[in-house]
Design a protein around this motif. Structure first.
Motif, PDB file in Angstrom:
ATOM      1  N   PRO A  82       0.835  -1.206   0.000  1.00 37.93           N
ATOM      2  CA  PRO A  82       0.000   0.000   0.000  1.00 37.93           C
ATOM      3  C   PRO A  82       0.871   1.258   0.000  1.00 37.93           C
ATOM      4  O   PRO A  82       1.904   1.314   0.660  1.00 37.93           O
ATOM      5  N   PHE A  83       0.465   2.237  -0.751  1.00 37.76           N
ATOM      6  CA  PHE A  83       1.184   3.504  -0.867  1.00 37.76           C
ATOM      7  C   PHE A  83       0.192   4.610  -0.523  1.00 37.76           C
ATOM      8  O   PHE A  83      -0.919   4.617  -1.035  1.00 37.76           O
ATOM      9  N   VAL A  84       0.551   5.503   0.371  1.00 34.84           N
ATOM     10  CA  VAL A  84      -0.347   6.577   0.788  1.00 34.84           C
ATOM     11  C   VAL A  84       0.267   7.908   0.401  1.00 34.84           C
ATOM     12  O   VAL A  84       1.462   8.125   0.586  1.00 34.84           O
ATOM     13  N   ASP A  85      -0.554   8.799  -0.120  1.00 43.94           N
ATOM     14  CA  ASP A  85      -0.078  10.122  -0.486  1.00 43.94           C
ATOM     15  C   ASP A  85      -1.170  11.140  -0.219  1.00 43.94           C
ATOM     16  O   ASP A  85      -2.354  10.838  -0.368  1.00 43.94           O
ATOM     17  N   SER A  86      -0.790  12.337   0.210  1.00 45.52           N
ATOM     18  CA  SER A  86      -1.740  13.434   0.372  1.00 45.52           C
ATOM     19  C   SER A  86      -1.760  14.214  -0.922  1.00 45.52           C
ATOM     20  O   SER A  86      -0.739  14.778  -1.327  1.00 45.52           O
ATOM     21  N   VAL A  87      -2.910  14.226  -1.583  1.00 48.86           N
ATOM     22  CA  VAL A  87      -3.032  14.805  -2.912  1.00 48.86           C
ATOM     23  C   VAL A  87      -4.318  15.613  -3.026  1.00 48.86           C
ATOM     24  O   VAL A  87      -5.183  15.565  -2.157  1.00 48.86           O
ATOM     25  N   ILE A  88      -4.441  16.330  -4.138  1.00 54.27           N
ATOM     26  CA  ILE A  88      -5.677  17.031  -4.480  1.00 54.27           C
ATOM     27  C   ILE A  88      -6.269  16.318  -5.686  1.00 54.27           C
ATOM     28  O   ILE A  88      -5.583  16.093  -6.685  1.00 54.27           O
ATOM     29  N   ILE A  89      -7.545  15.961  -5.576  1.00 53.02           N
ATOM     30  CA  ILE A  89      -8.232  15.280  -6.672  1.00 53.02           C
ATOM     31  C   ILE A  89      -8.448  16.288  -7.798  1.00 53.02           C
ATOM     32  O   ILE A  89      -9.037  17.346  -7.591  1.00 53.02           O
TER      33      ILE A  89
ATOM     34  N   PRO B 247       4.224  17.572  -9.170  1.00 52.25           N
ATOM     35  CA  PRO B 247       3.926  16.301  -9.842  1.00 52.25           C
ATOM     36  C   PRO B 247       2.424  16.037  -9.943  1.00 52.25           C
ATOM     37  O   PRO B 247       1.659  16.368  -9.046  1.00 52.25           O
ATOM     38  N   LYS B 248       2.039  15.452 -11.060  1.00 51.03           N
ATOM     39  CA  LYS B 248       0.665  15.014 -11.276  1.00 51.03           C
ATOM     40  C   LYS B 248       0.737  13.555 -11.686  1.00 51.03           C
ATOM     41  O   LYS B 248       1.691  13.127 -12.323  1.00 51.03           O
ATOM     42  N   PHE B 249      -0.270  12.790 -11.303  1.00 48.85           N
ATOM     43  CA  PHE B 249      -0.297  11.412 -11.743  1.00 48.85           C
ATOM     44  C   PHE B 249      -1.711  10.883 -11.806  1.00 48.85           C
ATOM     45  O   PHE B 249      -2.642  11.515 -11.318  1.00 48.85           O
ATOM     46  N   ALA B 250      -1.863   9.745 -12.448  1.00 49.51           N
ATOM     47  CA  ALA B 250      -3.151   9.079 -12.607  1.00 49.51           C
ATOM     48  C   ALA B 250      -3.101   7.749 -11.865  1.00 49.51           C
ATOM     49  O   ALA B 250      -2.126   7.012 -11.978  1.00 49.51           O
ATOM     50  N   ILE B 251      -4.147   7.469 -11.108  1.00 50.72           N
ATOM     51  CA  ILE B 251      -4.237   6.237 -10.333  1.00 50.72           C
ATOM     52  C   ILE B 251      -5.420   5.435 -10.858  1.00 50.72           C
ATOM     53  O   ILE B 251      -6.503   5.983 -11.085  1.00 50.72           O
ATOM     54  N   SER B 252      -5.234   4.141 -11.007  1.00 47.51           N
ATOM     55  CA  SER B 252      -6.333   3.251 -11.366  1.00 47.51           C
ATOM     56  C   SER B 252      -7.248   3.108 -10.156  1.00 47.51           C
ATOM     57  O   SER B 252      -6.802   2.711  -9.074  1.00 47.51           O
ATOM     58  N   THR B 253      -8.519   3.437 -10.333  1.00 44.95           N
ATOM     59  CA  THR B 253      -9.450   3.357  -9.199  1.00 44.95           C
ATOM     60  C   THR B 253      -9.657   1.920  -8.730  1.00 44.95           C
ATOM     61  O   THR B 253     -10.053   1.692  -7.593  1.00 44.95           O
ATOM     62  N   CYS B 254      -9.360   0.952  -9.562  1.00 44.60           N
ATOM     63  CA  CYS B 254      -9.499  -0.457  -9.177  1.00 44.60           C
ATOM     64  C   CYS B 254      -8.479  -0.861  -8.114  1.00 44.60           C
ATOM     65  O   CYS B 254      -8.656  -1.886  -7.450  1.00 44.60           O
ATOM     66  N   TYR B 255      -7.409  -0.082  -7.938  1.00 49.76           N
ATOM     67  CA  TYR B 255      -6.372  -0.429  -6.971  1.00 49.76           C
ATOM     68  C   TYR B 255      -6.371   0.472  -5.746  1.00 49.76           C
ATOM     69  O   TYR B 255      -5.473   0.388  -4.914  1.00 49.76           O
ATOM     70  N   ILE B 256      -7.361   1.330  -5.618  1.00 48.90           N
ATOM     71  CA  ILE B 256      -7.451   2.197  -4.437  1.00 48.90           C
ATOM     72  C   ILE B 256      -8.007   1.392  -3.276  1.00 48.90           C
ATOM     73  O   ILE B 256      -9.007   0.689  -3.407  1.00 48.90           O
ATOM     74  N   THR B 257      -7.331   1.485  -2.124  1.00 48.50           N
ATOM     75  CA  THR B 257      -7.750   0.727  -0.955  1.00 48.50           C
ATOM     76  C   THR B 257      -8.325   1.602   0.147  1.00 48.50           C
ATOM     77  O   THR B 257      -8.971   1.093   1.065  1.00 48.50           O
ATOM     78  N   LYS B 258      -8.099   2.938   0.089  1.00 47.19           N
ATOM     79  CA  LYS B 258      -8.650   3.820   1.122  1.00 47.19           C
ATOM     80  C   LYS B 258      -8.601   5.261   0.639  1.00 47.19           C
ATOM     81  O   LYS B 258      -7.640   5.671  -0.017  1.00 47.19           O
ATOM     82  N   ILE B 259      -9.645   6.019   0.962  1.00 50.27           N
ATOM     83  CA  ILE B 259      -9.695   7.459   0.664  1.00 50.27           C
ATOM     84  C   ILE B 259     -10.099   8.160   1.950  1.00 50.27           C
ATOM     85  O   ILE B 259     -11.097   7.789   2.571  1.00 50.27           O
ATOM     86  N   GLU B 260      -9.331   9.148   2.353  1.00 53.28           N
ATOM     87  CA  GLU B 260      -9.665   9.913   3.560  1.00 53.28           C
ATOM     88  C   GLU B 260      -9.595  11.400   3.239  1.00 53.28           C
ATOM     89  O   GLU B 260      -8.538  11.916   2.875  1.00 53.28           O
TER      90      GLU B 260
END
Length: 172
Positions: A126-133, A155-168
């Motif tokens: 698991p990788f956690v980062d504080s980002v702005i959607i 930096p900007k990046f794209a994450i596959s929503t299928c691999y997201i494990t938590k949103i806070e």
């Protein structure tokens, strides 16, 4: 952008391939599910092509189904070069996309423009980062990482929503 093929690949694999095709020729960082170990760094290199569900980079070829996130570590300025188009959200899905990807997409869509801690599988852990959607599309969320600002390059990046494990959601 290619059309949806109405398969299990629609919600994340086809969408990630679409993002990758827009980044061809750029130096990218790629997080995957398959590189095991807490210290496994992301794959870095020039993205040569993304077709037939394989991303070919100067560091080797990667099956797109294993890519959890892709980004350009330090763009030249705040508005270049990671301005990718995302596929529109579809509401007519069934099966896995309906029960796994759709709820995550809906939650992220509610949080556009807000700060979140986002946890996703990256390089086997698991990788956690504080980002702005930034943007939410079918199977993909693009984010801005203001905490990694280097000389105004964010930096900007794209994450596959299928691999997201938590949103806070972060307090404002």
């Amino acid at each position: 952008m290619s059309k949806f093929d109405r398969t299990i690949c629609d919600c994340c694999v086809c969408s990630m391939q679409c993002i990758l095709q827009q980044l061809e020729g750029d130096f990218v960082q790629i997080a995957t599910t398959s590189r095991v170990g807490a210290a496994a760094p992301p794959i870095e290199g020039t993205l040569n092509s993304a077709n037939n569900f394989i991303a070919k980079t100067s560091a080797g070829s990667v099956p797109i189904c294993n890519i959890t996130a892709v980004g350009i570590p330090f763009p030249e300025s705040n508005d270049t070069p990671f301005d990718v188009n995302v596929k529109p959200i579809r509401n007519d899905k069934t099966g896995e996309c309906s029960c796994c990807e759709d709820p995550v997409t809906n939650e992220l869509n509610r949080l556009v423009g807000k700060g979140v801690d986002i946890e996703y599988i990256g390089d086997g852990t698991p990788f956690v980062d504080s980002v702005i959607i930034e943007k939410v599309g079918e199977g993909i969320v693009t984010v801005i990482d203001p905490g990694a600002n280097v000389d105004g390059r964010i930096p900007k990046f794209a994450i596959s929503t299928c691999y997201i494990t938590k949103i806070e959601e972060l307090p404002q």
